[in-house]
Design a protein around this motif. Sequence first.
Motif, PDB file in Angstrom:
ATOM      1  N   ASP A  30      43.133  37.780  40.719  1.00 44.09           N
ATOM      2  CA  ASP A  30      41.743  38.192  40.556  1.00 44.09           C
ATOM      3  C   ASP A  30      41.673  39.605  39.988  1.00 44.09           C
ATOM      4  O   ASP A  30      42.511  40.452  40.296  1.00 44.09           O
ATOM      5  N   VAL A  32      39.800  41.929  40.766  1.00 45.47           N
ATOM      6  CA  VAL A  32      39.591  42.941  41.813  1.00 45.47           C
ATOM      7  C   VAL A  32      40.912  43.587  42.203  1.00 45.47           C
ATOM      8  O   VAL A  32      40.968  44.770  42.541  1.00 45.47           O
ATOM      9  N   LEU A  74      39.184  43.597  50.171  1.00 38.17           N
ATOM     10  CA  LEU A  74      38.735  42.483  49.342  1.00 38.17           C
ATOM     11  C   LEU A  74      39.889  41.894  48.535  1.00 38.17           C
ATOM     12  O   LEU A  74      40.032  40.674  48.425  1.00 38.17           O
ATOM     13  N   SER A  75      40.745  42.746  47.976  1.00 35.04           N
ATOM     14  CA  SER A  75      41.864  42.278  47.156  1.00 35.04           C
ATOM     15  C   SER A  75      42.824  41.415  47.957  1.00 35.04           C
ATOM     16  O   SER A  75      43.230  40.329  47.520  1.00 35.04           O
ATOM     17  N   GLU A  78      41.205  38.131  48.813  1.00 37.11           N
ATOM     18  CA  GLU A  78      41.131  37.286  47.628  1.00 37.11           C
ATOM     19  C   GLU A  78      42.478  36.605  47.388  1.00 37.11           C
ATOM     20  O   GLU A  78      42.550  35.397  47.121  1.00 37.11           O
ATOM     21  N   VAL A  83      38.369  34.801  51.252  1.00 36.35           N
ATOM     22  CA  VAL A  83      37.031  35.335  51.012  1.00 36.35           C
ATOM     23  C   VAL A  83      36.377  34.551  49.881  1.00 36.35           C
ATOM     24  O   VAL A  83      37.016  34.203  48.900  1.00 36.35           O
ATOM     25  N   ARG A  85      32.548  33.748  47.513  1.00 39.25           N
ATOM     26  CA  ARG A  85      31.612  34.497  46.672  1.00 39.25           C
ATOM     27  C   ARG A  85      30.676  35.356  47.518  1.00 39.25           C
ATOM     28  O   ARG A  85      30.392  36.495  47.170  1.00 39.25           O
ATOM     29  N   ARG A  88      32.498  38.441  48.854  1.00 38.46           N
ATOM     30  CA  ARG A  88      32.691  39.451  47.814  1.00 38.46           C
ATOM     31  C   ARG A  88      31.389  40.208  47.556  1.00 38.46           C
ATOM     32  O   ARG A  88      31.393  41.431  47.450  1.00 38.46           O
ATOM     33  N   THR A  89      30.284  39.490  47.507  1.00 37.67           N
ATOM     34  CA  THR A  89      28.989  40.140  47.284  1.00 37.67           C
ATOM     35  C   THR A  89      28.666  41.119  48.407  1.00 37.67           C
ATOM     36  O   THR A  89      28.195  42.240  48.160  1.00 37.67           O
ATOM     37  N   ILE A  91      30.740  42.737  50.326  1.00 35.80           N
ATOM     38  CA  ILE A  91      31.600  43.916  50.246  1.00 35.80           C
ATOM     39  C   ILE A  91      31.104  44.875  49.174  1.00 35.80           C
ATOM     40  O   ILE A  91      31.065  46.103  49.373  1.00 35.80           O
ATOM     41  N   PHE A  92      30.698  44.352  48.037  1.00 34.80           N
ATOM     42  CA  PHE A  92      30.212  45.227  46.969  1.00 34.80           C
ATOM     43  C   PHE A  92      28.890  45.897  47.359  1.00 34.80           C
ATOM     44  O   PHE A  92      28.650  47.053  47.014  1.00 34.80           O
TER      45      PHE A  92
END
Length: 364
Positions: A30, A32, A74-75, A78, A83, A85, A88-89, A91-92
Amino acid sequence: MLFFPLPFLTAFFLIFVIIQLARYIGRGLDWVVLLTVSGFALQSVLLGISWGFQDMPKLPLISLAIALPPLTWLSLNELAGRVGRHGRTAIFILLVTLIVVNATAFLLGNDDIVDALPILTYLVFGGHLIWSGMHLDLDWMASRPLQSLIPTQRAYLVAGTILLISAGVDVMVALDIRLNDSQISPALVGYSNLTFLLALIVVFFTRHDTAAAPPRPQPSTPQTQTHSQEDETSAESILAKLDQEMETNHLYRNESLSLNEIARKIRVPARQVSSAVNTLRAMNVPKYVNTFRIRDACRILEETDMPVTEVIFAVGFTTKSNFNREFQRVTGLNPSEWRSRACSATEPRPQKDAVRVQERASES
């Protein structure tokens, strides 16, 4: 001075890691992950400039420091397939919120928040990564991009430890700036980078026996086709042994089951076990094991009144979230819906073959 080149050496090593990871673009890696490693490399460069040449603007360094722990978390998740979608949203959104709050505090001159928020971020995400590495049912498939460099569980523990150490260093630097006018801060930054660099070198060059990149495909020839047929036969034999072990001895009920333990049980190298499951069932080993667990859970839900919370542990799962996610993946229902349909006199009984390993494998 001794500390001066160390952040740059760390940056150079991280660039080497980026090059290694770049080989897996398009094969499950990914973006990320590359963003996170690049962020650490950029941080090392900025620290080297700030403490070695001239002061850098504080806000970019602080914002980068806040962003790296969530991106690291997150990485790893992933790469471990933990994790989605929505995660991920979230976390951002959290990352942007933290940066905005810290930037506002910086502009308002609130040094307490500016110093404390990055440290708190490192502590929270570092602690959670260590907890995850020790308790969660992490994917242990050898072909994952992360596994080509370092076993997944070790990656969680190492990353969490580095984040916690970084928090400790930030605390000492903040205290030194306020109490001693930065007398020992350059040495703290330099030696912490040296420790970080040595840890990375040890981690990435001391590889696990299953942590190797998958072989490159070779042109097909009559000889290689013969080998392929032999390999397929061997894979079928391995999977037959594994199926029997699962069916007869309920190996999947072991909560701490790992790929290496499976390999020892059926006396087959771990890499061959992983390859056989991936080739013939089109899934990784954790999903293969979890499918047996879910089938057993469906049986218990249909035939007994055992609470769902007890079923989770009876079939080998360690967390409710993992159980619910896998149950939904395999059956298309949640546990309560499955039990209700099984007990309903007005609806047809759910077909057990909906969770049979052989048939569900091709749908995963």
